[in-house]
Write a protein that holds these residues in place. Sequence first.
Motif, PDB file in Angstrom:
ATOM      1  N   PRO A 179      -5.270  -6.395  -4.514  1.00 14.78           N
ATOM      2  CA  PRO A 179      -5.646  -5.007  -4.820  1.00 14.78           C
ATOM      3  C   PRO A 179      -5.985  -4.196  -3.577  1.00 14.78           C
ATOM      4  CG  PRO A 179      -7.459  -6.484  -5.317  1.00 14.78           C
ATOM      5  CD  PRO A 179      -6.297  -7.359  -4.942  1.00 14.78           C
ATOM      6  N   VAL A 180      -5.810  -2.887  -3.698  1.00 17.80           N
ATOM      7  CA  VAL A 180      -6.223  -1.910  -2.691  1.00 17.80           C
ATOM      8  C   VAL A 180      -7.311  -1.045  -3.323  1.00 17.80           C
ATOM      9  CG1 VAL A 180      -5.507   0.004  -1.221  1.00 17.80           C
ATOM     10  CG2 VAL A 180      -3.956  -1.910  -1.609  1.00 17.80           C
ATOM     11  N   TYR A 181      -8.461  -0.941  -2.628  1.00 18.25           N
ATOM     12  CA  TYR A 181      -9.611  -0.223  -3.182  1.00 18.25           C
ATOM     13  C   TYR A 181      -9.882   1.054  -2.392  1.00 18.25           C
ATOM     14  CZ  TYR A 181     -10.677  -4.558  -5.681  1.00 18.25           C
ATOM     15  OH  TYR A 181     -10.616  -5.651  -6.486  1.00 18.25           O
ATOM     16  N   PHE A 182     -10.360   2.050  -3.130  1.00 20.91           N
ATOM     17  CA  PHE A 182     -10.862   3.278  -2.518  1.00 20.91           C
ATOM     18  C   PHE A 182     -12.157   3.636  -3.236  1.00 20.91           C
ATOM     19  CE2 PHE A 182     -11.081   7.995  -2.515  1.00 20.91           C
ATOM     20  CZ  PHE A 182     -11.260   8.184  -1.156  1.00 20.91           C
ATOM     21  N   GLY A 251      -8.324  -8.774  -0.877  1.00 23.67           N
ATOM     22  CA  GLY A 251      -7.977  -7.380  -1.096  1.00 23.67           C
ATOM     23  C   GLY A 251      -8.243  -6.582   0.153  1.00 23.67           C
ATOM     24  N   LEU A 252      -7.955  -5.298   0.099  1.00 24.25           N
ATOM     25  CA  LEU A 252      -8.219  -4.420   1.222  1.00 24.25           C
ATOM     26  C   LEU A 252      -8.681  -3.071   0.694  1.00 24.25           C
ATOM     27  CD1 LEU A 252      -5.552  -2.298   1.588  1.00 24.25           C
ATOM     28  CD2 LEU A 252      -4.487  -4.460   2.208  1.00 24.25           C
ATOM     29  N   ALA A 253      -9.325  -2.317   1.556  1.00 26.85           N
ATOM     30  CA  ALA A 253      -9.869  -1.010   1.181  1.00 26.85           C
ATOM     31  C   ALA A 253      -9.588  -0.016   2.294  1.00 26.85           C
ATOM     32  CB  ALA A 253     -11.370  -1.112   0.906  1.00 26.85           C
ATOM     33  N   PHE A 254      -9.702   1.254   1.954  1.00 20.07           N
ATOM     34  CA  PHE A 254      -9.506   2.291   2.962  1.00 20.07           C
ATOM     35  C   PHE A 254     -10.523   3.395   2.755  1.00 20.07           C
ATOM     36  CE2 PHE A 254      -6.966   3.917  -0.530  1.00 20.07           C
ATOM     37  CZ  PHE A 254      -7.149   5.297  -0.476  1.00 20.07           C
TER      38      PHE A 254
END
Length: 532
Positions: A179-182, A251-254
């Motif tokens: 997943p990509v989180y914001f 996962g990763l976030a920006f």
Amino acid sequence: MSRPPDLPDAVAVPRKRWRIQWIWLVPVVAVLIGIWLAVQAVLSQGPTITIQFKTGEGLEAGKTKIKFKDVDIGVVKKVALSRDYKNVVATAELTRDATDMLVDDTRFWVERPRIAGGNVSGISTLLSGAFIGMDIGHAKQERRAYVGLETPPVFASDVPGREFVLHAENLASLDVGSPVYFRRLRVGQVTSFELDKNGGGVTLHIFVNAPYDQYVKSDSRFWEAGGIDVSLGTEGVKINTQSLVSILIGGLAFETPSSSLTEPEAQVRTSFTLFPTRTEALKVQDRIVDTYVLDFKQSVRGLTVGAPVDFRGIVIGEVSGIYTRFDPVTKEISIPVEIKFYPERFTARHEEPSEGRLVTDPKAVADYLVSRGFRAQLRTGSLLTGQLYISFDFFQHAPQAKIDWSRTPPELPTEPSGLQSLQDSVNRIVARIDKLPLEQIGKNTQQTFANASALLQSLNTQVVPQAKSALSAAQTTLNTANSALQPDSALQQDTGDAIRELARTAASFRALSDYLQQHPEALLRGKPGDAK
């Protein structure tokens, strides 16, 4: 020869016309219907394509369907090995309505049960069997031969959103579908990854769904959000994580810095750097980076690449390389340490810095600072781990030095660390001790001890006997005094009588004194009783 009388005469009959029999209409109509059906079949027949897969798992001729949005649009007619026996080629026949779907970027894959990146797909195939999935492309050029995907695409081509590219040192705990989180909201996923051609890193492709893709700016920062980020500061221990799912599957976030919120949205396939932590991602990105070399003569054990370079507690750079160097002139081995210096941090202002350097002549400023004793020094950052860092400061008693700007990169002067200075002092003391005439001092000391021994011998033979006689006489005197001071001795009794007599005399004098104070005329007349 006469004709027999009993034979009749031949009569000419006219020929009858040919007539169509009704019985022949049935096969004629059947043939016409067959021809019409054949033409209809040819006209309604869809295109035939070939799809190449690495394995034939789940493929079966005459049974495996091709589906688009769960609608059957074709069937596999033949499954065979390729000519080089490395792949499997499936020949499929599609419906005529699917002709316009067969463009250059159309994708095919075998739908099977899969678990990847926390996503479960293809569960329905456990009962219905595997089938070939299809996703329509956007190209205009037609195509009939395809190479199938080994894994289903994470998102369909008609899903709104944008794709971006990330560059990282390693893949960490990420996978396809991660997943990509914001702001702790799941807004996208990782679509694919690959190792860079030079082997120096990993390139990831992510897809951010609309409308969240509008928050990806040209200065957005991406970081790995898997696991738990623990930091210890003045406010205590801080624990940061995106969700329990990100801890388990990664996962990763920006995030976009507040100063860049007004920047335009990032274009499709814009490249970003993937940082390992949020702290590193949100650091100020320096636009000006200068490279310098620091030459140390001492051990740099505990100094690592990435260690901070600071000036009175403010980080102004970091270590980028540690090497060794042999000087053929002095025959010495030194440790050159390469650092990245950020001049914008060293000369920071409260106002927003303008483009370019904040000083017009940085070399002149560096020369001035060095002339004032500006030096680099190794210091201990942690007593527990023994890690070192480089600190710049002013040393008043540092020897004069200059920067050689002709060298690339230029070399800045250094100052030995406190421990090194102590070690040098100890070495100098040891060197001075080595220069002392220890052998002569030893001989003199031995002679002194011999003289002292002779003196003690003389004292033992001459002084000691006389001292014994004197001590004996003193002992006799003390014994006599002790006997005289005994309570029952004559001296003690005589002394007691004398003291009592003195007491009586003192009492008489006190009585006479009292009488004279009352009768002073008695000195001339005497007592009244004396006149009689």
